[in-house]
Design an enzyme around this catalytic site. Structure first.
Site, PDB file in Angstrom:
ATOM      1  N   ASP A 220      14.108  47.126   6.742  1.00 24.19           N
ATOM      2  CA  ASP A 220      13.657  46.627   5.428  1.00 24.19           C
ATOM      3  C   ASP A 220      13.871  45.125   5.298  1.00 24.19           C
ATOM      4  O   ASP A 220      13.141  44.457   4.574  1.00 24.19           O
ATOM      5  CB  ASP A 220      14.462  47.303   4.304  1.00 24.19           C
ATOM      6  CG  ASP A 220      14.231  48.807   4.206  1.00 24.19           C
ATOM      7  OD1 ASP A 220      15.230  49.530   3.994  1.00 24.19           O
ATOM      8  OD2 ASP A 220      13.075  49.237   4.340  1.00 24.19           O
TER       9      ASP A 220
ATOM     10  N   GLU B 172      11.431  52.218  11.689  1.00 27.73           N
ATOM     11  CA  GLU B 172      11.950  53.159  10.701  1.00 27.73           C
ATOM     12  C   GLU B 172      11.619  54.601  11.057  1.00 27.73           C
ATOM     13  O   GLU B 172      12.483  55.477  11.050  1.00 27.73           O
ATOM     14  CB  GLU B 172      11.387  52.844   9.305  1.00 27.73           C
ATOM     15  CG  GLU B 172      11.840  53.866   8.271  1.00 27.73           C
ATOM     16  CD  GLU B 172      11.432  53.542   6.855  1.00 27.73           C
ATOM     17  OE1 GLU B 172      10.615  52.627   6.648  1.00 27.73           O
ATOM     18  OE2 GLU B 172      11.951  54.200   5.935  1.00 27.73           O
TER      19      GLU B 172
ATOM     20  N   ASP C  14       9.233  47.964   9.865  1.00 30.04           N
ATOM     21  CA  ASP C  14       9.012  48.909   8.770  1.00 30.04           C
ATOM     22  C   ASP C  14       7.505  48.978   8.545  1.00 30.04           C
ATOM     23  O   ASP C  14       6.925  48.035   8.011  1.00 30.04           O
ATOM     24  CB  ASP C  14       9.728  48.465   7.495  1.00 30.04           C
ATOM     25  CG  ASP C  14       9.707  49.560   6.434  1.00 30.04           C
ATOM     26  OD1 ASP C  14      10.536  49.529   5.505  1.00 30.04           O
ATOM     27  OD2 ASP C  14       8.846  50.464   6.542  1.00 30.04           O
TER      28      ASP C  14
ATOM     29  N   THR D 292       7.242  52.840   0.642  1.00 25.50           N
ATOM     30  CA  THR D 292       6.488  54.091   0.847  1.00 25.50           C
ATOM     31  C   THR D 292       6.303  54.865  -0.452  1.00 25.50           C
ATOM     32  O   THR D 292       5.231  55.423  -0.705  1.00 25.50           O
ATOM     33  CB  THR D 292       7.200  54.974   1.891  1.00 25.50           C
ATOM     34  OG1 THR D 292       7.199  54.301   3.144  1.00 25.50           O
ATOM     35  CG2 THR D 292       6.534  56.318   2.042  1.00 25.50           C
TER      36      THR D 292
ATOM     37  N   ILE E 192       5.511  50.708   6.567  1.00 25.08           N
ATOM     38  CA  ILE E 192       5.164  50.590   5.145  1.00 25.08           C
ATOM     39  C   ILE E 192       6.479  50.466   4.381  1.00 25.08           C
ATOM     40  O   ILE E 192       7.190  51.460   4.187  1.00 25.08           O
ATOM     41  CB  ILE E 192       4.377  51.806   4.609  1.00 25.08           C
ATOM     42  CG1 ILE E 192       3.087  52.050   5.391  1.00 25.08           C
ATOM     43  CG2 ILE E 192       4.069  51.597   3.116  1.00 25.08           C
ATOM     44  CD1 ILE E 192       2.274  53.249   4.907  1.00 25.08           C
ATOM     45  N   ASP E 193       6.815  49.236   4.013  1.00 27.08           N
ATOM     46  CA  ASP E 193       7.988  49.065   3.160  1.00 27.08           C
ATOM     47  C   ASP E 193       7.491  49.226   1.721  1.00 27.08           C
ATOM     48  O   ASP E 193       6.622  48.487   1.269  1.00 27.08           O
ATOM     49  CB  ASP E 193       8.614  47.689   3.377  1.00 27.08           C
ATOM     50  CG  ASP E 193       9.939  47.586   2.675  1.00 27.08           C
ATOM     51  OD1 ASP E 193      10.678  48.607   2.645  1.00 27.08           O
ATOM     52  OD2 ASP E 193      10.259  46.520   2.129  1.00 27.08           O
TER      53      ASP E 193
HETATM   54  C1  LIP Z   1      12.497  51.091   0.699  1.00 35.23           C
HETATM   55  C2  LIP Z   1      13.254  49.785   0.537  1.00 35.23           C
HETATM   56  C3  LIP Z   1      13.883  49.665  -0.834  1.00 35.23           C
HETATM   57  C4  LIP Z   1      14.813  50.830  -1.062  1.00 35.23           C
HETATM   58  C5  LIP Z   1      14.053  52.138  -0.943  1.00 35.23           C
HETATM   59  C6  LIP Z   1      13.367  52.270   0.412  1.00 35.23           C
HETATM   60  P1  LIP Z   1      10.892  52.193   2.496  1.00 35.23           P
HETATM   61  O1  LIP Z   1      12.022  51.136   2.019  1.00 35.23           O
HETATM   62  O2  LIP Z   1      12.367  48.716   0.753  1.00 35.23           O
HETATM   63  O3  LIP Z   1      14.606  48.464  -0.933  1.00 35.23           O
HETATM   64  O4  LIP Z   1      15.395  50.714  -2.331  1.00 35.23           O
HETATM   65  O5  LIP Z   1      14.956  53.206  -1.091  1.00 35.23           O
HETATM   66  O6  LIP Z   1      14.343  52.374   1.413  1.00 35.23           O
HETATM   67  O7  LIP Z   1      11.617  53.497   2.653  1.00 35.23           O
HETATM   68  O8  LIP Z   1       9.845  52.259   1.461  1.00 35.23           O
HETATM   69  O9  LIP Z   1      10.403  51.664   3.824  1.00 35.23           O
END
Ligand code: LIP
Length: 283
Positions: A220, A70, A90, A95, A92-93
């Protein structure tokens, strides 16, 4: 026959756990966010640090492998999925959750060969839950088998989705219109953990019956996609065809009937694919 990718998966689990420790330690410290594509699309130094930690560790063991990360993509690296062994990361999914101390943050590592996800690892750092799946070998949480819900009636279901990070009024209108259509089926409830990978693991664990989102990225959902399918679930595009991990559209469901019901309710809106290709008309 030796399993060619088992060593890679073992490394993914080990580095995800190490990365999770870094994330948990960072959660105890001050967390400063900067922004990417919008004022609510956040990134932190921990995202970048963790992604580099993972990539460097993989390069030492598997120097020929490719990466889609990412934060590397945000820094200008290409986001192109080829037949080559590719780590889809990713760091930190969730964030935004991380910045706010909201306790659902996951390290997500998918591994693709010939454009097929061979294994997925999602480590929910605060919960200390390590979700893993190897194509054809089942899905697990902390080593215990997991499987999707056996619920067949969407009116007895919880559906997960997210609002994403696009705040353009017409996009928000689409998101809320779809949310209203699904809620008024009716369903028991709608939830969102704030992280796509965690939402997909909730499907795989039978905690929610389905998750859909338009606007996610390949990093993601890549790991979660094989965890859901190995837990007995299905992946599909929001218009009912096969899921395309680069399309930024996904439905993960316990059963095809429930996924198809969501297809009937939601109306897609255009998003630029992760690989930049012009979206093809979905079948
Ligand atoms: C997040 C996703 C989530 C989406 C957020 C964001 P991140 O990923 O897991 O589904 O709705 O906008 O993209 O940016 O925290 O890695």
């Amino acid at each position: 026959m030796t399993d060619r990718w088992q060593k890679a998966m073992d490394h993914a689990v080990a580095i995800a756990r190490t990365a999770g420790r870094v994330v948990r330690e960072a959660l105890q410290a001050e967390r400063k966010a900067t922004t990417k594509n919008s004022s609510v699309d956040l990134v932190t130094q921990t995202d970048q640090k963790v992604e580099q930690l993972i990539i460097q560790s993989v390069k030492e063991k598997f120097p020929s492998h490719k990466f889609i990360g990412e934060e590397s993509v945000a820094a200008g690296e290409p986001s192109i999925l080829t037949d080559e062994p590719t780590w889809i990361i990713d760091p930190i999914d969730g964030t935004t959750n991380f910045v706010h101390g909201f306790p659902f943050v996951a390290v997500s590592i998918g591994f693709s060969v010939n454009r097929q996800v061979e294994f997925g690892v999602v480590y929910s750092c605060v919960e200390d839950k390590m979700f893993t799946a190897r194509r054809g070998k089942g899905a697990f949480c902390n080593g215990e088998p997991i499987q999707v819900s056996d619920q067949e009636d969407i009116r007895q279901s919880i559906i997960a989705t997210e609002f994403g990070s696009n705040r353009e009024p017409e996009v928000v209108d689409h998101i809320f219109s779809n949310l209203r259509k699904v809620l008024t089926i009716p369903v028991h409830g709608i939830r969102g953990a704030g992280t796509a990978a965690t939402n997909m693991c909730l499907v795989a664990s039978g905690c929610v019956e389905a998750y859909y989102e338009i606007g996610v990225h390949v990093w993601d959902i890549a790991a979660g996609s094989v965890i859901v399918s190995e837990a007995g679930g299905v992946l599909m595009d929001v218009e009912g065809g096969d899921v395309d991990l680069m399309s930024r559209r996904v439905i993960a469901a316990n059963k095809r009937t429930i996924g198809k019901r969501i297809v009937r309710e939601i109306h897609p809106f255009d998003v630029i694919r992760d690989d930049g290709q012009v979206p093809q008309e979905q079948g």
